[in-house]
Design an enzyme around this catalytic site. Structure first.
Site, PDB file in Angstrom:
ATOM      1  N   HIS A  63       0.831  -1.204   0.000  1.00 50.59           N
ATOM      2  CA  HIS A  63       0.000   0.000   0.000  1.00 50.59           C
ATOM      3  C   HIS A  63       0.869   1.259   0.000  1.00 50.59           C
ATOM      4  O   HIS A  63       0.451   2.300   0.521  1.00 50.59           O
ATOM      5  CB  HIS A  63      -0.967   0.008   1.206  1.00 50.59           C
ATOM      6  CG  HIS A  63      -1.493  -1.356   1.541  1.00 50.59           C
ATOM      7  ND1 HIS A  63      -2.310  -2.046   0.691  1.00 50.59           N
ATOM      8  CD2 HIS A  63      -1.287  -2.178   2.602  1.00 50.59           C
ATOM      9  CE1 HIS A  63      -2.584  -3.233   1.213  1.00 50.59           C
ATOM     10  NE2 HIS A  63      -1.971  -3.337   2.367  1.00 50.59           N
ATOM     11  N   CYS A  64       2.060   1.145  -0.542  1.00 51.84           N
ATOM     12  CA  CYS A  64       3.051   2.255  -0.555  1.00 51.84           C
ATOM     13  C   CYS A  64       3.494   2.627   0.854  1.00 51.84           C
ATOM     14  O   CYS A  64       4.169   3.638   1.035  1.00 51.84           O
ATOM     15  CB  CYS A  64       2.531   3.487  -1.288  1.00 51.84           C
ATOM     16  SG  CYS A  64       2.209   3.198  -3.024  1.00 51.84           S
TER      17      CYS A  64
END
Ligand code: PMP
Length: 459
Positions: free
Chosen positions: A413-414
């Site tokens: 999710h970065c």
């Protein structure tokens, strides 16, 4: 609040909203989709597509024509800046700039401030950041400024592995009289924790950093990509210097990010982009360039005109859909949004989505071998839940959920730093995340699918 509950008015106003009624504005429920990837992007209500079509009838550029169409489009475009300012309780449109997304807005701040950093300064950020609020600062310190002979350190504050909370004492220990900027997320998109912004503000303010304007204290930038969609954000109360969010996470189509910045900073700073419209009319010569008034100094080139207008009206539509004030229709009108209406709307959205996250966590705790990240039950969390199931590949799990109609997301999710810091190998988790239109039924079906698919994949 329960889904389908009709409006309940107390003497003080509505304290819940009709989720079924809100869902009727969207196409996805009729397709049987269980949309639980809202931390990535939310679904657009039908009215926004209709607004886009209506806008194309008077299609014209802004600030670049004398036709009635151009004047009308310019007025709508400029009013959108007012709506963004009203949404954040910012003093005026002069404090707003629009970009493509949060990432571009953070980069815009970085490029605006780049030349102001002095040799020996530092930036303090955290391990709970999305890459878009870490990599620009890392690149500035490690790749860009060294080429100009300037050494600026990028310092990174830890978090508590058990609770997912930012270690504020550690952050405070990193901030000193050479800290020009503190960059922190308003809500983690992986752990669901919300760093205490008031405390971080006072840490930054008390750093002793001597600013160019003669004042003292570090600047504070807040990545509000996960905060604005699920809570009321008042930039004046928080006293932040910069705050960014993405409209595609607040019901709007893709393509627009909003940056709030204190007016004095925008007035003094260099723009990130140079070119047309950001200059004062007629004030360009080979020797001298003068910039346009705020906020247009930060609007170089033809902007995403329709996107900005539709994104701003998505916020007005949200007020109508939640229904805190049925006496009028805010969508499509140009009446200023009162701060109390925005605050009440977002408080209802916060309560509803927080209940969904709590339910998801309770259901998750009953799944064999499941480890969740971030706060435990009963503790505040932004409306998302990331987890892993022992012996189950998170990507295989999200894929299996997708085939069951449950739209989850696997990956880092970065939030790569936090995944790595937790020792996750691969650095990945499965995540469900909620918006105002989700129901308790969505949550129980999603978590039931998590249980069934985990059992199947473990075999
Ligand atoms: N920060 C956070 C906390 C986010 O969750 C996201 C989106 N996942 C971003 C920044 C980046 O948003 P965008 O991709 O719209 O630039």
């Amino acid at each position: 609040m329960r889904p389908g509950l009709r409006d309940e008015r107390t003497p003080h106003g509505i304290h819940s909203f009709d989720v079924d009624r809100l869902r009727s504005h969207f196409d996805f429920p009729a397709r049987g989709r269980i949309v639980t990837n809202n931390a990535a992007s939310t679904q657009p209500p039908r009215e926004l597509a209709a607004l886009l079509t209506r806008l194309t009838e008077g299609y014209e550029n802004v600030h670049r024509g004398q036709s009635v169409a151009s004047q009308r489009m310019t007025a709508l475009f400029e009013e959108s800046y007012d709506i963004f300012a009203q949404w954040l309780n910012a003093p005026s449109r002069r404090t707003i700039a629009t970009y493509r997304n949060t990432t571009e807005a953070v980069n815009a701040v970085m490029y605006s401030l780049l030349t102001d950093f002095r040799d020996g300064d530092n930036v303090v950020t955290t391990l709970v950041e999305h890459n878009s609020n870490f990599v620009p600062w890392w690149a500035m310190c490690r790749e860009i400024l060294p080429r100009f002979g300037r050494r600026v350190e990028c310092r990174v504050a830890r978090f508590d592995h058990r609770s997912g909370e930012l270690d504020v004492d550690h952050l405070a220990s990193l901030v000193d009289h050479r800290t020009k900027l503190v960059c922190v997320t308003g809500a983690s998109n992986f752990l669901g924790t919300k760093p205490p912004l008031e405390t971080i503000r006072s840490i930054a303010s008390g750093s002793g950093y001597v600013r160019d304007d003669g004042g003292s204290g570090s600047l504070l930038l807040v990545d509000a990509a996960q905060l604005v969609p699920s809570s009321h954000v008042d930039v004046q109360r928080l006293d932040v210097d910069y705050l960014a969010f993405s409209c595609h996470k607040v019901l709007a189509p893709f393509g627009v990010g909003v940056l709030y910045a204190k007016e004095a900073l925008l007035a003094r700073s260099r723009p990130f982009l140079y070119g047309g419209d950001m200059i004062a009319t007629g004030r360009v010569s080979p020797d001298r360039v003068e910039y346009n008034d705020l906020p247009w100094k930060y609007a170089a080139g033809t902007p995403n005109i329709l996107g900005v207008i539709v994104s701003a009206h998505a916020l007005r539509l949200l007020v109508d859909m939640v229904g805190v004030d049925r006496s009028r229709c805010w969508f499509g009108s140009s009446a200023p949004l009162p701060p109390s209406i925005v605050a009440r709307t977002m408080e209802l959205v916060r309560q509803h989505t927080a209940e969904l996250a709590e339910l998801a966590l309770c259901e998750a705790m009953a799944v064999d071998g499941l480890t969740w990240y971030g706060p435990g039950p009963g503790l505040p969390r932004s409306p998302l839940l990331a987890f892993n199931v022992a012996g189950v590949d998170p990507f295989a799990l999200a894929g299996a959920l997708g085939r069951e109609g449950v739209e989850a997301r696997a990956g880092c999710h970065c939030a790569t730093l936090a995944h790595r810091d937790l020792g996750l190998d691969p650095p990945a988790s499965c995540r469900v995340s909620f918006a105002a239109y989700n129901t308790r039924d969505d949550v129980t079906r999603a978590m039931d699918a998590v249980r069934r698919m985990s059992d199947r994949l473990r075999r």
